[in-house]
Design an enzyme around this catalytic site. Sequence first.
Site, mmCIF file in Angstrom:
data_model
loop_
_atom_site.group_PDB
_atom_site.id
_atom_site.type_symbol
_atom_site.label_atom_id
_atom_site.label_comp_id
_atom_site.label_asym_id
_atom_site.label_seq_id
_atom_site.Cartn_x
_atom_site.Cartn_y
_atom_site.Cartn_z
ATOM 1 C CD GLU A 144 -2.224 0.889 2.112
ATOM 2 O OE1 GLU A 144 -2.746 -0.185 1.747
ATOM 3 O OE2 GLU A 144 -2.819 1.750 2.776
ATOM 4 C CG ASN A 201 -7.520 1.701 4.223
ATOM 5 O OD1 ASN A 201 -8.311 1.632 3.289
ATOM 6 N ND2 ASN A 201 -7.511 0.816 5.207
ATOM 7 C CG ASN A 252 -8.091 2.351 -1.358
ATOM 8 O OD1 ASN A 252 -8.006 1.329 -2.023
ATOM 9 N ND2 ASN A 252 -8.213 2.325 -0.032
ATOM 10 C CD GLU A 253 -10.935 -0.852 0.574
ATOM 11 O OE1 GLU A 253 -10.926 -0.482 1.761
ATOM 12 O OE2 GLU A 253 -10.675 -2.020 0.233
ATOM 13 C CE1 TYR A 283 -6.576 -7.856 1.120
ATOM 14 C CE2 TYR A 283 -8.434 -6.342 1.264
ATOM 15 C CZ TYR A 283 -7.108 -6.593 0.960
ATOM 16 O OH TYR A 283 -6.310 -5.581 0.480
ATOM 17 C CD GLU A 316 -6.836 -2.879 -1.478
ATOM 18 O OE1 GLU A 316 -7.151 -3.466 -0.423
ATOM 19 O OE2 GLU A 316 -6.757 -1.644 -1.577
ATOM 20 C CD GLN A 338 -0.689 -3.617 0.960
ATOM 21 O OE1 GLN A 338 0.418 -3.114 1.066
ATOM 22 N NE2 GLN A 338 -1.785 -3.000 1.360
#
Length: 515
Positions: free
Chosen positions: A27, A72, A172-173, A244, A292, A351
Amino acid sequence: MVAASILLNKDFAVGTTDPRLFGAFAEHLGRCIYGGLYEPGHPEADEKGFRKDVMALVKELGPTILRYPGGNFVSGYNWEDAVGPVEDRPKRLDLAWRSTEPNTFGTNEFIDWCRATGIEPMLAVNLGTRGGDAARNLVEYCNHPSGTYYSDLRAEHGWSEPHDVKFWCLGNEMDGPWQMEAKTATEYGRIATEAAKMMRWIDPSIELAACGSSSRRMPTFGEWEDTVLEHTFDHVEWISLHTYLNNYAEDTAAFLASPDLMDDFIEEVVAIADAVAARRLSDKRIMLSFDEWNVWYRTRRGSEGRTKPGWPVAPEILEEIYNMEDALAFGGAVISLLNHADRVRCACLAQLVNAIAPIMTETGGPAWRQTIFFPFADMSAHGQGRVLNGQVKSPTYDARYYDPRNTQDLYYPAKDVPYLKTASVYDPDRRTLTIFALNRHLTEEMQLDVTARSFADLTLEDAHELHDGDLEAINTKDEPDRITRKPLEGVRVQGGTISATLKPLSWNVIRLVER
Ligand code: AHR
């Protein structure tokens, strides 16, 4: 000493791993791109500014597909800013990471970097501040051969051949309030559907992933997937998952149990996707893109690790330093992904460099491997093949997961957690059987006995472990090999019986070959 066993039969498999299971994510975040993949002027940089030392480590790590440019970040990204002559590209405020984005690295540089490393590119489109129009134009820019405004613009920019990007993420999200222009499930479902239609009208060969919940702990988890797939079912092949793992509670037993939550998460998303299919009497199966996943908690909460004052370019943010304990939890996540190879057909380690990453660099200086590098590299090197449906017997323990919902503390029970977390993969091409085994016992060695049925004669090819008496041990620039693989001594193989003694708190890989 505790005892555990695995019964394997070559003919009984969960599924075959898709090479895309071993993906990663880069990212525009902190020093992931600038000072990570790309650092013109660095002594190791090639003529394009790509760091060759980083590329060498990436090749050793072995990711197969790379998600880009966010995260993000993508929810405020104008892709047009970062193509064409570099001197004409605008600098922008990135609201996701409170940074200044110089746009000197963009889509074309990303594709070049992927080609140089032999990794498949995966692009996310901005469905936050932009929408279907910008998304379809990006597909035209990347994939249309020639003779139209955007395809000719690509050629004018120096890339006459199409980039032929196959895998596209629809935002994304989008359920997260931290996202620029977050959406309700219905709003997102509609926008994603319309973007998907146009993107595929331009290139029917592409595959599309809808955003799932940004974590299993989101209050809307479940409902979100259901509504989004009700809208997008006929237009997407994939739904995304993000996790996560954390050790906020500083509770090793609970932290090492927490990858099991990924198993639950995967099985729940599969159930929802298949329920949506069932409602329409469809035999289409939506696949899961776990795009992710990692351990991340030290630089997650509060503003200190997440942002730096003054809108800097490439700030040192999310530079999580991974210790031995993190590598063990991470190994548990690797096993969860492998054991769901039938439906998790794509996954991206979040990442790749510097920001929550297996590879660290010093800007202007060296690059080195973090502890989590090793379980990932083991998976990408030996995870291809048929994941076997083993019968695992292991003593268990109880713990308390700590999984906060935003700032609210949340504990809930982890019951009957097996000390042994394991996956076994048979690769028919190489005729290898690889056993990945995590001993989660805090103090006891584990006597592991494996019965491997219907294999030809097995001989040991390699056995190694990741273990250190100090769970807080880390790799640094000055001591880059403090944590590294060591031989796992004493593995015995006789016919179809394999036995080994696994150290407490250890990650182990045992590889056998059929003769
Ligand atoms: O990977 C770091 C961030 O975590 C990503 O930008 C976002 O998608 C997630 O919340």
